[in-house]
Design an enzyme around this catalytic site. Structure first.
Site, PDB file in Angstrom:
ATOM      1  N   LYS A  63     -21.357 -46.972   9.884  1.00 27.36           N
ATOM      2  CA  LYS A  63     -21.769 -47.956   8.924  1.00 27.36           C
ATOM      3  C   LYS A  63     -21.259 -47.713   7.539  1.00 27.36           C
ATOM      4  CE  LYS A  63     -26.263 -48.056  11.346  1.00 27.36           C
ATOM      5  NZ  LYS A  63     -27.811 -47.698  11.377  1.00 27.36           N
TER       6      LYS A  63
ATOM      7  N   GLN B  39     -31.866 -43.557   8.990  1.00 24.25           N
ATOM      8  CA  GLN B  39     -31.211 -43.631  10.251  1.00 24.25           C
ATOM      9  C   GLN B  39     -32.477 -43.129  11.526  1.00 24.25           C
ATOM     10  OE1 GLN B  39     -28.434 -45.006  11.473  1.00 24.25           O
ATOM     11  NE2 GLN B  39     -29.016 -44.765  13.418  1.00 24.25           N
TER      12      GLN B  39
ATOM     13  N   ASP C  31     -32.468 -52.519   6.592  1.00 18.95           N
ATOM     14  CA  ASP C  31     -32.720 -52.546   7.865  1.00 18.95           C
ATOM     15  C   ASP C  31     -33.781 -53.449   8.249  1.00 18.95           C
ATOM     16  OD1 ASP C  31     -30.984 -50.874   9.565  1.00 18.95           O
ATOM     17  OD2 ASP C  31     -32.254 -49.157   9.314  1.00 18.95           O
TER      18      ASP C  31
HETATM   19  C1  BQF Z   1     -19.939 -51.432  20.075  1.00 21.99           C
HETATM   20  C2  BQF Z   1     -28.559 -48.086  17.696  1.00 21.99           C
HETATM   21  C3  BQF Z   1     -30.008 -47.932  19.501  1.00 21.99           C
HETATM   22  C4  BQF Z   1     -30.865 -47.195  18.773  1.00 21.99           C
HETATM   23  C5  BQF Z   1     -30.514 -46.646  17.312  1.00 21.99           C
HETATM   24  C6  BQF Z   1     -20.826 -51.217  17.715  1.00 21.99           C
HETATM   25  C7  BQF Z   1     -22.490 -49.763  17.166  1.00 21.99           C
HETATM   26  C8  BQF Z   1     -22.837 -49.682  18.506  1.00 21.99           C
HETATM   27  C9  BQF Z   1     -22.012 -50.230  19.363  1.00 21.99           C
HETATM   28  C10 BQF Z   1     -23.525 -49.334  16.164  1.00 21.99           C
HETATM   29  C11 BQF Z   1     -27.428 -48.803  17.064  1.00 21.99           C
HETATM   30  C12 BQF Z   1     -26.340 -49.765  17.815  1.00 21.99           C
HETATM   31  C13 BQF Z   1     -27.032 -48.602  15.756  1.00 21.99           C
HETATM   32  C14 BQF Z   1     -20.731 -50.851  19.060  1.00 21.99           C
HETATM   33  C15 BQF Z   1     -25.741 -48.986  15.073  1.00 21.99           C
HETATM   34  C16 BQF Z   1     -25.490 -50.473  16.990  1.00 21.99           C
HETATM   35  O1  BQF Z   1     -18.930 -51.565  19.836  1.00 21.99           O
HETATM   36  O2  BQF Z   1     -20.586 -51.895  21.203  1.00 21.99           O
HETATM   37  C17 BQF Z   1     -21.427 -50.345  16.751  1.00 21.99           C
HETATM   38  O3  BQF Z   1     -23.020 -48.471  15.183  1.00 21.99           O
HETATM   39  N1  BQF Z   1     -24.984 -49.648  16.099  1.00 21.99           N
HETATM   40  C18 BQF Z   1     -27.759 -47.639  15.090  1.00 21.99           C
HETATM   41  O4  BQF Z   1     -27.738 -47.466  13.814  1.00 21.99           O
HETATM   42  O5  BQF Z   1     -28.921 -47.207  15.581  1.00 21.99           O
HETATM   43  C19 BQF Z   1     -29.411 -47.399  16.844  1.00 21.99           C
HETATM   44  C20 BQF Z   1     -28.945 -48.324  18.953  1.00 21.99           C
END
Ligand code: BQF
Length: 297
Positions: free
Chosen positions: A56, A100, A123
């Site tokens: 992010k 987060q 968010d």
């Molecule tokens: C990719 C998230 C579950 C729980 C909390 C790119 C992200 C993920 C995958 C990413 C996610 C999932 C995020 C890919 C943020 C998505 O290339 O497939 C980026 O950074 N995410 C989060 O902040 O909290 C989570 C999933």
């Protein structure tokens, strides 16, 4: 491009496109105002969370968003976290605030999200913003559902009158995406069914599905025998499965068994490179939106 490649939704490249579009908008915005500013709070040492936060902040940088990472010890007291959030709420230099998840287990995530100003809630997890989705007048929509809608839009998937089956009823993905797809709106007007762990005969329900959104957090649970030919499949899952051939000792798979489902689908998102990058791209959009909102006040 052959037909097998065309049907794989390229979330990574759409997300990159959105990031560059947003960067241009931010450049214009910044001239009349100032650079949008995002605060990210992380507590605890969940290894996936650290990767997500890094993604992010890196993406924010690409967009011209200033970000501030606040790392709190995992034994932080609830009251201290709330104090920090309150300070960010009142800080006129902060446009967007993100906590987060997951938080350390002694902190109630709902109570923490409640402390964030709904107007800085990039968010979209605050009950005010979730309520606005129900009302059909969204302000901040959670980034994953927003990213799914954007993919559907850019791939010209017609949702009007279609049967959408959502597997998973979380407050962050399942419930908001269900509302958005059922809404009277351009990418809505679908007939939506929500399935979950207590659903009886999910196979019977899936027989009717033109579009499936799978968001349960169970590796490769949706298999080819469960879907009808031509279905559009959106895979929200990110699961680590052990893989000794990989440097890290694991690889990422979705909630969908890509191998078998992709043979029957007309469109399908991969993992990684599908919904995940879109989630991060939408955070950039929401942050710009927060900065614009503040200008009006
Ligand atoms: C990719 C998230 C579950 C729980 C909390 C790119 C992200 C993920 C995958 C990413 C996610 C999932 C995020 C890919 C943020 C998505 O290339 O497939 C980026 O950074 N995410 C989060 O902040 O909290 C989570 C999933």
């Amino acid at each position: 491009m052959d037909s097998e490649m065309r049907k794989i939704i390229d979330g990574k490249s759409i997300a990159a496109q959105i990031v560059s579009e947003t960067a241009k908008e931010i450049e214009v915005f910044s001239k009349g105002s100032r650079v949008p500013h995002l605060a990210v709070i992380i507590s605890g040492d969940d290894s996936a969370s650290r990767i997500y936060v890094r993604n992010k902040i890196k993406t924010a940088e690409k967009c011209g968003i200033k970000s501030e990472l606040i790392t709190l010890p995992d034994d932080i007291k609830e009251i201290e976290l709330f104090r920090r959030l309150n300070k960010l709420n009142n800080d006129i230099n902060i446009d967007g605030i993100l906590v987060q998840l997951p938080l350390p287990s002694h902190i109630d995530p709902k109570k923490a999200i409640n402390q964030i100003s709904p107007y800085k809630d990039v968010d979209g997890f605050h009950p005010y913003n979730l309520g606005r989705i129900l009302e059909g007048d969204p302000l901040f929509v959670p980034c994953t559902p927003l990213g799914i809608i954007e993919l559907i839009k850019r791939y010209d998937v017609d949702t009007t009158g279609k049967n959408v089956v959502i597997i998973g009823r979380s407050i962050i993905v399942g419930k908001p995406i269900a509302m958005l797809l059922a809404d009277k709106s351009e990418n809505g007007n679908a007939t939506v069914t929500i399935c979950h762990s207590k659903t009886r005969d999910i196979k019977k329900i899936l027989e009717t599905a033109d579009i499936i959104v799978c968001a349960v957090g169970k590796a490769e649970m949706l298999t080819g025998d469960m879907v009808k030919p031509g279905v559009v499949v959106i895979d929200v899952g990110i699961n680590r499965v052990k893989d000794v051939t990989k440097k890290k000792g694991y690889r990422l798979v979705g909630d969908v068994d890509f191998e078998s489902v992709s043979k029957k689908a007309s469109l399908i998102t991969p993992v990684p490179g599908g919904v995940g990058p879109m989630t991060v791209a939408m955070l950039m959009r929401n942050t710009l939106k927060a900065a614009r909102l503040k200008c009006k006040k």
